[in-house]
Enzyme design. Structure first.
Site, short mmCIF file in Angstrom:
data_model
loop_
_atom_site.label_atom_id
_atom_site.label_comp_id
_atom_site.label_asym_id
_atom_site.label_seq_id
_atom_site.Cartn_x
_atom_site.Cartn_y
_atom_site.Cartn_z
N TRP A 19 95.39 35.87 -17.30
CA TRP A 19 95.92 34.53 -17.55
C TRP A 19 95.81 34.13 -19.02
CZ3 TRP A 19 92.24 35.79 -13.92
CH2 TRP A 19 90.90 35.60 -14.27
N GLU A 33 93.10 28.63 -12.87
CA GLU A 33 92.04 27.61 -12.87
C GLU A 33 91.59 27.27 -11.45
OE1 GLU A 33 90.22 26.36 -15.15
OE2 GLU A 33 91.22 27.35 -16.81
N THR A 86 84.22 30.64 -8.23
CA THR A 86 84.46 32.07 -7.99
C THR A 86 84.34 32.84 -9.30
OG1 THR A 86 86.04 31.35 -6.31
CG2 THR A 86 86.04 33.67 -6.85
N GLY A 106 87.78 32.68 -0.37
CA GLY A 106 86.97 31.54 0.08
C GLY A 106 87.55 30.20 -0.36
N TYR A 107 86.90 29.13 0.09
CA TYR A 107 87.34 27.77 -0.22
C TYR A 107 88.87 27.65 -0.04
CZ TYR A 107 82.67 27.48 -2.16
OH TYR A 107 81.31 27.53 -2.33
N CYS A 121 73.97 33.85 -30.68
CA CYS A 121 74.85 32.70 -30.45
C CYS A 121 75.43 32.19 -31.78
CB CYS A 121 74.06 31.59 -29.76
SG CYS A 121 75.06 30.12 -29.51
FE1 SF4 Z 1 73.49 28.95 -28.21
FE2 SF4 Z 1 71.97 26.79 -27.88
FE3 SF4 Z 1 72.97 28.04 -25.78
FE4 SF4 Z 1 71.03 29.17 -27.20
S1 SF4 Z 1 70.88 27.28 -26.01
S2 SF4 Z 1 72.88 30.18 -26.44
S3 SF4 Z 1 71.58 28.50 -29.25
S4 SF4 Z 1 74.14 26.98 -27.38
#
Ligand code: SF4
Length: 374
Positions: A38, A51, A57, A95-96, A216
């Site tokens: 998608w 969506e 799921t 499901g659902y 992150c």
């Molecule tokens: Fe990123 Fe904050 Fe989630 Fe940790 S808690 S993965 S730093 S958004």
């Protein structure tokens, strides 16, 4: 007992923080997003189907269902013209099932009210059956790049951690705050990509347990990371405990055919076809045989003799863990004519055409090994 301390008011982020968030998220998303079917289209119909399927799921489960569904019903008009039975058959196992019936109803409204074209207006989209505030925002932002906010499980977790929101995210006040935050941060351009990047980061990096903060892209902006409170945010209410339930399913035979009925509106799995099925208390002996016979008669008017256990299946429905004991039985010659087109005697092979629940399908596949008794 002392009441928990009220959450301190959480300020909305500054414009500079918002710009930095959008830039980091979009850069990360370009490099790390999963290749999903998608994501190769801006067709609002296909985005809508994806969506709805993705609600409750897993992505990996949805992919083959999505591909089969849009191949069978490539447009809202094709879906609107389909028989509900065929729609549910393609949904079988996902499901659902209410989602599929609402999708079908909404497709008919799109044809009748919008000439078959998917509406662009957020409010009009949100008025279609089965489309809530989140889904409407997702469709118009992804398909039309309109600046609509989204809030679902992944973004609730991610946003509450980003701003270190210490309130209960399942409360009315928590939802109100997070929607306000989502609306504040959605950019004017690339809104669909931004919303998808929020969900993708929540799904792949900012996971419920052990978020991967080390990789992150937004950790410098993250309040929970700064405070070392990733494990305590978001705060949620305890889930209701899982409940064990016993049910029985009876395959009633008559002249080489089995009894099935279409489950009615308001029942679990409404619209699917099923064998006789009910809760059962007795465990063995005469008490069990008597209860099975009574409940079969109550549910269908049929009289069975000598029920024989053929399998036990275990499955879950919402918070219930169900042990389903499956029986076969031959019908006595009374009340063999059925009063409703939604009740049928059917050759076991023809069950392939009907939408069944997962356990109904497993049971139907056992029937080739089980001949009716004389
Ligand atoms: Fe990123 Fe904050 Fe989630 Fe940790 S808690 S993965 S730093 S958004």
């Amino acid at each position: 007992m002392a009441r928990p301390a009220a959450a301190a008011p959480c300020p909305l982020p500054t414009p500079g923080w918002q710009r930095s968030l959008a830039r980091r998220l979009l850069g990360w998303y370009r490099r790390h997003r999963r290749d999903l079917p998608w994501r190769h289209t801006s067709d609002p119909y296909q985005i809508w189907v994806s969506e709805i399927m993705l609600q409750q799921t897993q992505v990996a489960t949805v992919v083959p269902y999505f591909n089969r569904f849009v191949a069978a019903f490539p447009t809202a008009r094709a879906l609107a013209e389909a028989d509900e039975r065929d729609v549910l058959r393609l949904w079988e196992g996902l499901g659902y099932y209410r989602r599929a019936r609402q999708l079908h109803r909404a497709a008919r409204e799109i044809v009748e009210g919008h000439g078959g074209g998917f509406p662009r207006d957020l409010e009009q989209v949100g008025r279609l059956p089965g489309i809530g505030r989140y889904t409407a925002g997702a469709i118009v932002s992804i398909a039309y790049d309109l600046p609509a906010a989204i809030l679902e499980a992944n973004t609730i977790r991610l946003l509450s951690r980003l701003v270190a929101y210490s309130g209960d995210v399942s409360s009315g006040a928590g939802r109100k705050f997070l929607w306000q935050l989502a609306e504040t941060i959605v950019p004017r351009r690339n809104c669909g990509l931004f919303n998808q990047s929020l969900m993708e980061l929540g799904s792949l990096v900012c996971t419920p347990k052990a978020p991967a903060c080390g990789v992150c892209p937004v950790r410098e902006l993250c309040g929970a990371f700064r405070l070392g409170r990733q494990d305590q945010i978001p705060r949620t209410r305890a889930r209701p405990p899982v409940e064990a339930v016993r049910e029985a399913s009876v395959v009633a035979w008559h002249r080489g055919k089995v009894f099935v009925r279409r489950r009615a509106d308001g029942e679990r799995w409404a619209g699917l076809w099923d064998f006789l099925r009910f809760p059962i208390a007795a465990r063995r002996g005469d008490a069990l045989r008597t209860e099975l016979a009574q409940k079969v008669r109550q549910q269908s008017g049929l009289s069975i003799r000598e029920p024989e256990k053929i399998a036990t299946l275990k499955h879950g429905v919402t918070r219930f863990r169900i042990t389903l004991d499956c029986y076969r039985a031959t019908c006595r010659g009374t009340r063999i004519t059925l009063p409703s087109p939604e009740w049928r005697w059917i050759e076991p092979d023809a069950l392939e055409e009907l939408p069944l629940s997962v356990t109904g399908r497993k049971l139907s596949r056992m029937l080739s090994d089980i001949s009716p008794r004389a």
